[in-house]
Design a protein around this motif. Sequence first.
Motif, PDB file in Angstrom:
ATOM      1  N   LYS A  10     -12.388  -0.913  -4.121  1.00  0.00           N
ATOM      2  CA  LYS A  10     -11.330  -1.893  -4.233  1.00  0.00           C
ATOM      3  C   LYS A  10     -11.624  -2.621  -5.640  1.00  0.00           C
ATOM      4  CE  LYS A  10     -10.148  -1.353   0.465  1.00  0.00           C
ATOM      5  NZ  LYS A  10      -9.751  -2.338   1.704  1.00  0.00           N
ATOM      6  N   SER A 171     -10.555  -3.353   7.739  1.00  0.00           N
ATOM      7  CA  SER A 171     -11.382  -4.371   7.853  1.00  0.00           C
ATOM      8  C   SER A 171     -10.769  -5.830   7.058  1.00  0.00           C
ATOM      9  CB  SER A 171     -12.906  -4.415   7.272  1.00  0.00           C
ATOM     10  OG  SER A 171     -12.727  -4.234   6.058  1.00  0.00           O
ATOM     11  N   SER A 214     -12.639   0.368   9.268  1.00  0.00           N
ATOM     12  CA  SER A 214     -13.555  -0.443   9.496  1.00  0.00           C
ATOM     13  C   SER A 214     -14.993   0.464   9.738  1.00  0.00           C
ATOM     14  CB  SER A 214     -13.262  -1.294  10.632  1.00  0.00           C
ATOM     15  OG  SER A 214     -12.410  -2.410  10.373  1.00  0.00           O
ATOM     16  N   GLY A 235     -14.003   1.354   2.977  1.00  0.00           N
ATOM     17  CA  GLY A 235     -13.830   0.207   2.294  1.00  0.00           C
ATOM     18  C   GLY A 235     -15.162  -0.667   2.205  1.00  0.00           C
ATOM     19  N   GLY A 236     -15.067  -1.646   3.087  1.00  0.00           N
ATOM     20  CA  GLY A 236     -16.098  -2.669   3.005  1.00  0.00           C
ATOM     21  C   GLY A 236     -17.558  -2.185   2.956  1.00  0.00           C
TER      22      GLY A 236
HETATM   23  C1  PEP Z   1      -9.690   0.878   3.341  1.00  0.00           C
HETATM   24  O1  PEP Z   1      -9.261   0.040   2.862  1.00  0.00           O
HETATM   25  O2  PEP Z   1      -9.504   2.172   2.802  1.00  0.00           O
HETATM   26  C2  PEP Z   1     -10.695   0.815   4.259  1.00  0.00           C
HETATM   27  C3  PEP Z   1     -10.882   1.808   5.053  1.00  0.00           C
HETATM   28  O3  PEP Z   1     -11.596  -0.469   4.206  1.00  0.00           O
HETATM   29  P1  PEP Z   1     -12.532  -0.846   5.492  1.00  0.00           P
HETATM   30  O4  PEP Z   1     -13.446   0.267   5.661  1.00  0.00           O
HETATM   31  O5  PEP Z   1     -13.035  -1.818   4.891  1.00  0.00           O
HETATM   32  O6  PEP Z   1     -11.724  -1.209   6.674  1.00  0.00           O
END
Ligand code: PEP
Length: 256
Positions: A10, A171, A214, A235-236
């Motif tokens: 991101k 997340s 998440s 993501g995170g």
């Molecule tokens: C995303 O935004 O594609 C994602 C899966 O984020 P997170 O893993 O942080 O939930």
Amino acid sequence: MKTYIVGNWKLNFSVGEASIYLHKLLKRVPNYRDVEVVVAPGALALQSLSLQIDRHKMKLAAQNAYYRDYGAYTGEVSFNQLRGLADYCIVGHSERRYIFREDDKMIQKKVEAAVRNKITPILCVGETESERAFGETADVIRDQVVGGLSEISEEDLDKVIIAYEPVWAISSTKSAKLASPDEIAEVVKLIRKILTDTYSAKVAEAVPILFGGSVNPSNAGAYLTVPGVNGLLIGGSSLILSEFADIIETAKRVKS
Ligand code: PEP
């Protein structure tokens, strides 16, 4: 089919930070032939990381691109410009849909432009918390899958990846909840059925379907064993090198 582990950075990391992270990740992760590791840095870092990356070990994805190849579109980056830099591009991420108001028509054009430029689109689909509460999940998923792929022919379907990302499980969503393996299995089965009905069972089976929401080292193993799931979009947890590397190792373990 390979297992896909995709990290979406991101709007994080400077170009320098991205390079240091990639350097450490390349050192830490061996070449797993049956696990396709992909990182999606910000657009500015793609040029330098494309020179730095060892493509036998991992690949680069863009997080977004515009469907026109060139022209008077101030501020945009085209799929055409990504050729040679990125092998994949995330398309229709919920942040693009809800913050930048991309609709299925726009997303469909981007999926088509990606395939035309030989970049594999990772088409993200997923319902919001209220859509699920109102029993609209199946309709939303159907609209997003059919809408997103409407310019893709049966013979090009093997150039597409789909990521199921329930918005309520991401997340960064306020009061995000973890999706259960059963909830994921049900929607993944539905996506496969939509592909079968729209194209054929044979090509539908070959489309990788990833889960995202998440994901972290402690739940990655459970999510990777959900029937029909061929990988994870993260993501995170992909911003923390030790966690992302752990998830890659888990994918290797689950695969063997
Ligand atoms: C995303 O935004 O594609 C994602 C899966 O984020 P997170 O893993 O942080 O939930």
